[in-house]
Design an enzyme around this catalytic site. Structure first.
Site, short mmCIF file in Angstrom:
data_model
loop_
_atom_site.label_atom_id
_atom_site.label_comp_id
_atom_site.label_asym_id
_atom_site.label_seq_id
_atom_site.Cartn_x
_atom_site.Cartn_y
_atom_site.Cartn_z
N HIS A 100 -11.21 28.95 -47.62
CA HIS A 100 -9.97 29.04 -46.83
C HIS A 100 -10.32 29.04 -45.35
O HIS A 100 -10.82 30.02 -44.81
CB HIS A 100 -9.20 30.30 -47.21
CG HIS A 100 -7.97 30.47 -46.38
ND1 HIS A 100 -6.99 29.51 -46.33
CD2 HIS A 100 -7.58 31.44 -45.54
CE1 HIS A 100 -6.05 29.90 -45.50
NE2 HIS A 100 -6.37 31.06 -45.00
N ASP A 116 -9.14 28.85 -41.71
CA ASP A 116 -8.04 28.97 -40.76
C ASP A 116 -8.24 28.06 -39.56
O ASP A 116 -9.30 28.06 -38.96
CB ASP A 116 -7.93 30.40 -40.25
CG ASP A 116 -7.32 31.30 -41.28
OD1 ASP A 116 -6.20 30.99 -41.72
OD2 ASP A 116 -7.96 32.30 -41.66
N ASP A 165 -2.40 31.63 -48.28
CA ASP A 165 -2.50 32.70 -47.29
C ASP A 165 -1.25 32.94 -46.45
O ASP A 165 -1.11 34.02 -45.87
CB ASP A 165 -3.71 32.45 -46.37
CG ASP A 165 -4.14 33.72 -45.64
OD1 ASP A 165 -3.92 34.81 -46.20
OD2 ASP A 165 -4.68 33.63 -44.53
N HIS A 225 -0.73 29.12 -40.16
CA HIS A 225 -0.16 30.44 -40.42
C HIS A 225 -0.74 31.57 -39.58
O HIS A 225 -0.38 32.73 -39.79
CB HIS A 225 -0.24 30.78 -41.92
CG HIS A 225 -1.63 30.75 -42.47
ND1 HIS A 225 -2.16 29.63 -43.06
CD2 HIS A 225 -2.60 31.68 -42.51
CE1 HIS A 225 -3.40 29.89 -43.44
NE2 HIS A 225 -3.69 31.13 -43.12
ZN LIG Z 1 -5.48 32.16 -43.41
#
Ligand SMILES: [Zn+2]
Ligand SMILES: *[C@@H]1O[C@H](CO)[C@@H](O)[C@H](O)[C@H]1NC(C)=O
Ligand SMILES: *[C@@H]1O[C@H](CO)[C@@H](O)[C@H](O)[C@H]1NC(C)=O
Ligand SMILES: *[C@@H]1O[C@H](CO)[C@@H](O)[C@H](O)[C@H]1NC(C)=O
Length: 971
Positions: free
Chosen positions: A58, A60, A182, A381
């Protein structure tokens, strides 16, 4: 949050242990052939529990570090994370063993990496994709937030991610599954958009802890989300709530940064632990399987990069995932209000830049790509949500600001090309002013005469009150034909002039009204007049301001009172705050209010006590109330002559913290309507969702946090109705905010938050924004509309028009003219599309003044008009209204694609799915069986383009969006 690679070493072992999944006998298959898609999946055994291990990372697109810091792995003291190494090592791992698989999600990072690889590696990666070993999931530019984002931007950045994937990796890289593991909650509109992208399903990670608990208990964590009653089956999406968020089973994290023991199966080794570990793992699988309906379960084998650093996270994993009774993730609906507005204006200006690129035939521009990618990053996000660290928020702003500069160049060139009567004449400069929201613009305040040109990106003609900052004493404004327009000068209020960082000499605003045609521009020539007796602009000695529909006054408490003349409707608008909970987060009850979490202390509402003053200004264009409430809250309330809306232009900040109290400032619209606990909020700016106070449709609600638990994201609109009295009030906003109705008849919207504690969800900073050495000042606007609800088409149209005028504003372009007179200017430049009279060049039909050939039906607009590939154009048309909600406007509309533009001839058209990455006729979604007692959906009846008699007609049903790639000739 940032996740890392998990090597697939253990895959085989796990698989055998749990009884199914991936088998080794497929070794031979890895001769190079395209076997991507479900075809490449391992066979399942319907009689056994099939455990699907999904290795993932994951990544970001900015959070604790900036996008680039994450990519390159710099600033590792903040967080040990470097995406370039992750992708490198995944490729290496896949190379070593053909049985290994991996999924990847964020195209922003994949693309950054791809550009830095040689052809050999690229070829290898294409092969992994074609074999289904590297599968792209999600595939948008970032993993967008679902609460604070606008659907136009979600569609845009997904489309751009998909496009990069198809261009570089080919069709096997087309994502089929959404992966929203997420984001801090999930919107119905996101599910609808995924379905329209042709996705077969989506996985989600975080949901309300009560919802999740119930779903796992009832085995309803897999469900068919019916995401739009207007679109029916077309918007149904199979959705799965993950068991353990996106983490591996506890104790089974094998990254270099995890401390879990590896599996040791060497029979000779004294550390051999295989039996015990296997038993544990099996037990975990069985526990998870109890909560799901079928004998297929998914284990997400990837973990948070920084979780070793914050070991406490691991221990508290369950709490993090399910959150807790005191932690409602509703603060981020409002956090960082100025970044949220900048992002929204980014979409506004991006759409204008795209449209003008097409209309002026600038089809190839790296600046436009930069802009699209920056907006893709903003959707992430931890970007638009305001849940990043301060230095990251500043980097997002820097990135978007540089895109605005690219956009300015493109737009200036486009307008210059289109306005010039003699194409050989040199280009003129058409400047943008990014600080019009604080009444500052160097091009108008420092030059006597100037031209202001407005471009309207909407597909309907828009009424505009054009407002430009000036510092002269009198002005004359001439329209296209040289006629003088009615104008009014208003003072820039002191509370705006003292905005920290404002560097402007303008003390007044020049306001005038004009109707700008759809997809069209219009120029106004402004002359500064010299007058002898300079008079100050004096406040009017009245006790209220009004138009035909309502009056606006101020009561003793400094609240604004709006009274409608023709209905028994009254609204009192006021400001209040919640005191942000302080806390050290050591237990649920000590949770602090912060960037993610909204947690007012003891649910107390504090009124802002009125210590200010107010003045009214009246005139031929607008009547204004300038109200200073206290030393950090003020507003201008505007009453326009022929408008239903009341405009509240609020200024909040610097929020005081010298008493060590964090404050969350909100405004309340209190009406006399009986709303029975019900109100409505939009989902990503598109369809409306019914909300009930202290209620959730899918589970019995117990609220430990009565206010925060009733907050919902308001991306564009919130309203409530009195069904007996048949009236409603709606408030439309200019950026995402949290909102609710805590008391019947009342709407509240959170404007600004300044807090002194971190809420311990990882960001590690308090949400205490400052700028120019002061607490951040935010300025924004709300439009309040009061209506009778009998005429649903009228109400829907009025509110939709207002929403469009907030989200797709006309762009202002300024040209100081020096000594060039009006006559000279109009001899050189068209002042409106197609208004000739000066040369023979025809740009369009006179009556429209627009690049649209014909008036659009009121229920349809152009959602996208963008340069695509090899000279083609991406075009999206959208039906703006919901089924049964807008009277006659809910009916379907027909558009002839061959007859759209005045200066672009359409040669061929091919329809695609919503993401522009698959021809519509090739879309095949998996069919899901629905429980037999459910109501049947409106089936998805695709009506192809009707090509007949020299026309190309398409039908748009309620809420439908249709996407086309068209080849064109500019005429
Ligand atoms: Zn995230
Ligand atoms: C404001 O006016 C002063 C005096 O004319 C000038 O020096 C200054 O540059 C102006 N500031 C701006 C931002 O235009
Ligand atoms: C006032 O309301 C009546 C009845 O609802 C309506 O017919 C009339 O047009 C309204 N007048 C104005 C000025 O809105
Ligand atoms: C995807 O890329 C391939 C190869 O370049 C191209 O032929 C195809 O048309 C693209 N698909 C779409 C929908 O644009």
């Amino acid at each position: 949050m940032f996740k890392r690679v998990l090597y697939l070493l253990l895959l085989l072992l796990y698989t055998l242990l749990c009884g199914a999944g991936i088998s080794r006998d497929s070794q031979q298959r890895y001769s190079y052939s395209k076997t991507c898609g479900y075809e490449s999946c391992n066979k399942i055994d319907p009689k056994k529990l099939n455990v699907h291990l999904v290795p993932h990372s994951h990544d970001d697109v900015g959070w604790l570090k900036t996008v680039d810091q994450y990519y390159y792995g710099s600033r590792s003291l903040i967080q040990k994370a470097g995406v370039q190494y992750i992708i490198d090592s995944v490729v290496e791992a896949l190379r070593r063993d053909p049985a290994r698989k991996f999924i990847y999600v964020e195209t922003a990072f994949l693309w950054k990496w791809w550009q830095r690889q040689d052809e050999k590696i690229r070829q290898e990666v294409r092969q992994f994709v074609n074999e289904g070993r590297l599968e792209i999931i999600g595939g948008a530019w970032s993993m967008n937030d679902e609460a604070t984002t606008h659907y136009q931007s979600i569609i845009d950045h997904s489309t751009w991610g998909f496009r990069r994937l198809n261009d570089t990796l080919g069709e096997c890289a087309r994502p089929k599954i959404g992966w929203q593991i997420d984001p801090f909650g999930h919107s119905r509109e996101q599910a609808s958009l995924f379905a329209q992208f042709g996705f077969d399903g989506m996985f989600i990670g975080r949901l309300d802890y009560q919802d999740k608990y119930k779903r796992l208990k009832d085995k309803t964590a897999e469900f068919l989300w019916k995401a739009s009653s207007s679109l029916g089956e077309k918007a149904n999406l199979f959705s799965v709530a993950l068991f353990n968020n996106y983490s591996p089973p506890p104790g089974f994290c094998f990254d270099v940064l995890c401390s879990d023991d590896p599996l040791i199966d060497d029979p000779e080794s004294p550390d051999n632990n295989i039996e015990a570990r296997v038993a544990l793992f099996l037990a975990y699988c069985q526990v998870q399987a109890k909560s799901y309906n079928t004998n297929n379960i998914i284990l997400t084998m990837g973990e948070d990069f920084n979780y070793q650093n914050a070991n406490m996270w691991f221990l508290n994993l369950d709490k993090l995932i399910s959150s807790d009774p005191h932690a409602f993730w509703t603060g981020f609906f409002t956090s960082r209000p100025t970044l949220k507005f900048f992002e929204r204006m980014g979409n506004n200006f991006l759409q204008i830049t795209k449209q003008l690129s097409v209309l002026s035939n600038q089809m190839d521009s790296s600046g436009l790509i930069h802009f699209k990618e920056a907006m893709g990053v903003m959707q992430h996000h931890d970007a638009v949500t305001g849940t990043e660290k301060q230095h990251v928020a500043e980097d997002y702003a820097r990135l978007l600001y540089s895109s605005f500069n690219y956009g300015t160049k493109i737009v200036s060139k486009a307008i210059s090309r289109m306005l010039k009567i003699n194409p050989q004449a040199p280009d003129a400069e058409f400047h943008s002013c990014f600080l019009l929201n604080i009444s500052s613009c160097v091009f108008t305040e420092s030059s006597g005469n100037f031209v202001v040109t407005l471009y309207n990106p909407a597909s309907q003609s828009m009424s505009n009150y054009i407002r430009v900052p000036v510092n002269g004493n009198a002005y004359k404004v001439s329209d296209t034909f040289g006629s003088e327009i009615v104008t009014q000068l208003l003072p820039v209020p002191q509370f705006v002039r003292q905005t920290p960082g404002r560097n402007s000499n303008s003390t007044k605003e020049l306001v005038f009204f004009a109707e700008i045609p759809p997809l069209g521009y219009q120029s106004f020539y402004v002359t500064e007049l010299t007058i002898n007796a300079v008079e100050e602009i004096k406040p009017a000695s009245v006790s209220a301001i009004e138009n035909d529909l309502y009056t606006v006054s101020v009561n003793q408490a400094g609240n604004v009172v709006v009274k409608w003349k023709n209905m028994t409707l009254q609204v009192i608008q006021s400001f209040h705050y919640y005191e942000g909970m302080k806390g050290n987060n050591t237990a649920f009850a000590y949770r602090a209010s912060g960037a993610y979490i909204f947690r007012p202390k003891e649910s107390n509402v504090y009124d802002i006590s009125y210590s200010g003053n107010y003045k009214f200004y009246t005139g031929p264009v607008v009547n204004e109330l300038h109200l200073t409430v206290n030393n950090y809250i003020s507003q201008v309330v505007r009453v326009y002559r022929a408008e239903q809306k009341v405009e509240f232009d609020w200024v909040v900040g610097p929020i005081p913290i010298d008493d060590s109290i964090g404050r969350e400032i909100f405004t309340k619209y209190k009406s006399n309507l009986q709303s029975d606990g019900t109100f409505y909020t939009d989902s990503n700016g598109r369809e409306m969702i019914k909300r009930r106070r202290n209620y959730r449709p899918t589970w019995n609600l117990t609220l430990e946090e009565p206010i925060a638990g009733n907050y919902y994201p308001v991306t564009a609109k919130i309203y409530l109705e009195d069904v007996r009295e048949k009236m409603r009030i709606s408030v439309l906003n200019d950026r995402a905010q949290g909102g609710t109705s805590m008391v019947d008849g009342e709407l509240e919207l959170m404007l600004h938050r300044r807090l002194l504690n971190d809420d311990a969800f990882g960001v590690g900073e308090a949400l205490n924004e400052t700028a120019f050495g002061y607490g951040l000042v935010a300025r924004g606007s709300h439009s309040l509309i009061g209506s009778r609800i009998g005429d649903s088409a009228g109400v829907a149209l009025r509110e939709k028009t207002e929403a469009i005028s907030l989200a797709l504003r006309p762009w202002y372009l300024f040209t100081p003219v020096g000594g060039v007179t009006f006559e000279q200017w109009k001899g050189r430049y068209y002042m409106k599309v197609g208004i000739e009279g000066f040369s023979g060049r025809k740009l369009g039909r006179k009556k429209l003044g627009s690049f649209l050939k014909n008036k659009f039906p009121k229920n349809v607009h152009i959602l996208t008009l963008e340069p695509w590939k090899d000279g083609t154009i991406l075009l999206r048309l959208e039906h703006l209204f919901e089924k049964d909600q807008a009277g006659s406007l809910s009916q379907s509309a027909t558009i002839n694609l061959l007859d759209l533009f005045t200066n672009i001839e359409i040669i061929s058209v091919r329809e695609t799915t919503l993401g522009g990455n698959q021809w519509i006729e090739e879309m095949k979604r998996l069919q899901w069986q629905i429980d037999s007692n459910e109501v049947d959906d409106q089936p998805y009846n695709f009506i192809p383009i009707n090509r007949r008699g020299g026309a190309m007609e398409i039908v748009l049903n309620a809420m439908e969006i249709r996407t086309f790639i068209i080849t064109v000739r500019h005429t």
